[in-house]
Write a protein that holds these residues in place. Structure first.
Motif, PDB file in Angstrom:
ATOM      1  N   MET A 144       0.856  -1.184   0.000  1.00  0.00           N
ATOM      2  CA  MET A 144       0.000   0.000   0.000  1.00  0.00           C
ATOM      3  C   MET A 144       0.890   1.232   0.000  1.00  0.00           C
ATOM      4  O   MET A 144       2.066   1.150   0.346  1.00  0.00           O
ATOM      5  N   GLY A 145       0.299   2.358  -0.328  1.00  0.00           N
ATOM      6  CA  GLY A 145       1.052   3.597  -0.223  1.00  0.00           C
ATOM      7  C   GLY A 145       0.145   4.802  -0.296  1.00  0.00           C
ATOM      8  O   GLY A 145      -0.915   4.769  -0.917  1.00  0.00           O
ATOM      9  N   ALA A 146       0.577   5.848   0.390  1.00  0.00           N
ATOM     10  CA  ALA A 146      -0.165   7.103   0.408  1.00  0.00           C
ATOM     11  C   ALA A 146       0.799   8.244   0.140  1.00  0.00           C
ATOM     12  O   ALA A 146       1.925   8.243   0.624  1.00  0.00           O
ATOM     13  N   SER A 147       0.344   9.199  -0.662  1.00  0.00           N
ATOM     14  CA  SER A 147       1.152  10.381  -0.935  1.00  0.00           C
ATOM     15  C   SER A 147       0.235  11.549  -1.275  1.00  0.00           C
ATOM     16  O   SER A 147      -0.960  11.370  -1.519  1.00  0.00           O
TER      17      SER A 147
ATOM     18  N   THR B 134       1.237   6.147  -4.913  1.00  0.00           N
ATOM     19  CA  THR B 134       2.622   5.655  -4.970  1.00  0.00           C
ATOM     20  C   THR B 134       2.762   4.563  -6.037  1.00  0.00           C
ATOM     21  O   THR B 134       3.402   3.540  -5.822  1.00  0.00           O
ATOM     22  N   VAL B 135       2.177   4.807  -7.177  1.00  0.00           N
ATOM     23  CA  VAL B 135       2.126   3.807  -8.254  1.00  0.00           C
ATOM     24  C   VAL B 135       3.512   3.326  -8.658  1.00  0.00           C
ATOM     25  O   VAL B 135       3.771   2.119  -8.706  1.00  0.00           O
ATOM     26  N   LYS B 136       4.412   4.242  -8.956  1.00  0.00           N
ATOM     27  CA  LYS B 136       5.742   3.835  -9.432  1.00  0.00           C
ATOM     28  C   LYS B 136       6.536   3.136  -8.345  1.00  0.00           C
ATOM     29  O   LYS B 136       7.210   2.132  -8.596  1.00  0.00           O
ATOM     30  N   ALA B 137       6.471   3.627  -7.121  1.00  0.00           N
ATOM     31  CA  ALA B 137       7.180   2.983  -6.012  1.00  0.00           C
ATOM     32  C   ALA B 137       6.681   1.558  -5.814  1.00  0.00           C
ATOM     33  O   ALA B 137       7.469   0.631  -5.597  1.00  0.00           O
ATOM     34  N   GLN B 138       5.371   1.385  -5.907  1.00  0.00           N
ATOM     35  CA  GLN B 138       4.809   0.053  -5.706  1.00  0.00           C
ATOM     36  C   GLN B 138       5.206  -0.905  -6.823  1.00  0.00           C
ATOM     37  O   GLN B 138       5.438  -2.090  -6.569  1.00  0.00           O
ATOM     38  N   MET B 139       5.295  -0.413  -8.046  1.00  0.00           N
ATOM     39  CA  MET B 139       5.751  -1.270  -9.153  1.00  0.00           C
ATOM     40  C   MET B 139       7.175  -1.746  -8.882  1.00  0.00           C
ATOM     41  O   MET B 139       7.488  -2.927  -9.070  1.00  0.00           O
ATOM     42  N   HIS B 140       8.034  -0.835  -8.424  1.00  0.00           N
ATOM     43  CA  HIS B 140       9.418  -1.209  -8.133  1.00  0.00           C
ATOM     44  C   HIS B 140       9.474  -2.176  -6.952  1.00  0.00           C
ATOM     45  O   HIS B 140      10.210  -3.166  -6.996  1.00  0.00           O
ATOM     46  N   LEU B 141       8.708  -1.892  -5.907  1.00  0.00           N
ATOM     47  CA  LEU B 141       8.719  -2.762  -4.736  1.00  0.00           C
ATOM     48  C   LEU B 141       8.236  -4.165  -5.093  1.00  0.00           C
ATOM     49  O   LEU B 141       8.805  -5.162  -4.641  1.00  0.00           O
TER      50      LEU B 141
ATOM     51  N   GLY C 112      -3.963  -7.484  -7.873  1.00  0.00           N
ATOM     52  CA  GLY C 112      -5.319  -7.068  -8.171  1.00  0.00           C
ATOM     53  C   GLY C 112      -6.036  -6.350  -7.041  1.00  0.00           C
ATOM     54  O   GLY C 112      -7.251  -6.181  -7.101  1.00  0.00           O
ATOM     55  N   ASN C 113      -5.316  -5.957  -6.009  1.00  0.00           N
ATOM     56  CA  ASN C 113      -5.902  -5.252  -4.867  1.00  0.00           C
ATOM     57  C   ASN C 113      -5.054  -4.040  -4.514  1.00  0.00           C
ATOM     58  O   ASN C 113      -4.860  -3.721  -3.344  1.00  0.00           O
ATOM     59  N   GLU C 114      -4.520  -3.378  -5.508  1.00  0.00           N
ATOM     60  CA  GLU C 114      -3.590  -2.293  -5.298  1.00  0.00           C
ATOM     61  C   GLU C 114      -4.231  -1.139  -4.525  1.00  0.00           C
ATOM     62  O   GLU C 114      -5.380  -0.778  -4.767  1.00  0.00           O
ATOM     63  N   VAL C 115      -3.472  -0.582  -3.603  1.00  0.00           N
ATOM     64  CA  VAL C 115      -3.939   0.538  -2.786  1.00  0.00           C
ATOM     65  C   VAL C 115      -3.008   1.717  -3.033  1.00  0.00           C
ATOM     66  O   VAL C 115      -1.890   1.758  -2.523  1.00  0.00           O
ATOM     67  N   TYR C 116      -3.470   2.642  -3.861  1.00  0.00           N
ATOM     68  CA  TYR C 116      -2.729   3.866  -4.180  1.00  0.00           C
ATOM     69  C   TYR C 116      -3.549   5.034  -3.633  1.00  0.00           C
ATOM     70  O   TYR C 116      -4.509   5.452  -4.266  1.00  0.00           O
TER      71      TYR C 116
END
Length: 177
Positions: A106-109, A115-122, A138-142
């Motif tokens: 998950m990520g918040a900004s 945090t789409v790009k950070a999550q792809m890298h992670l 399939g449950n991405e939290v941006y």
């Protein structure tokens, strides 16, 4: 079920820490969430990997003991923060405590894309050979525009976000079980 939540921000007013605390409180009847901070984790050094500090030993033990890991990451320069990458380096070496351990990101900004790009890298990093952690897909939290979704006391107040989190947290719990 026991989950460790690893917050990739050191900032005192971190939206990701606020999100971790929300998850910890809201789902307390379903899961135990142990929030881990990275303040005391020293920089990874291969010369020290077999004799790490007590902070690293404790960090790795808490991750190892958990049933799953919830990663909460901000986005710095279109990727994960250095402090989070450093913690991952420690987790991926010697006893490799992440292998096979389920993960959820998950990520918040304040930005519109969360945090789409950070999550792809992670997500890519978690599939590395020293980590081998399956990630819930399939449950991405941006959570974008986080400054409008948390109040001054750090409480998540956006009802649509809360309803979405209810859905994906239930999916995560079922997936891990």
């Amino acid at each position: 079920m026991n989950i460790v939540a690893i917050v990739g921000s050191l900032r005192a007013a971190s939206y990701n820490m606020m999100l971790a605390k929300f998850i910890q409180n809201r789902y307390a009847e379903k899961v135990t969430v142990d929030i881990l901070t990275l303040h005391d984790i020293p920089m990874y050094n291969q010369d020290e990997e077999n004799n790490p500090t007590q902070a690293v030993v404790d960090f790795k033990a808490r991750v190892k003991a958990a049933d799953a890991v919830l990663w909460l990451t901000p986005e710095y320069n279109s990727s994960i923060p250095g402090v989070l990458g450093n913690a991952i380096d420690w987790l991926s070496r010697v006893d490799k405590v992440m292998i096979g351990k389920p993960s959820f990101i998950m990520g918040a900004s304040m930005g519109n894309l969360g945090t789409v790009k950070a999550q792809m890298h992670l997500r890519d990093i978690l599939f590395a050979s020293g980590l081998g952690s399956p990630v819930l897909q399939g449950n991405e939290v941006y959570i974008g525009a986080a400054h409008t979704k948390f109040d001054a006391a750090g409480n998540l107040t956006d009802e649509a976000t809360i309803q979405f989190l209810d859905k994906v947290m239930n999916n995560f719990i079922e997936w891990v079980q």
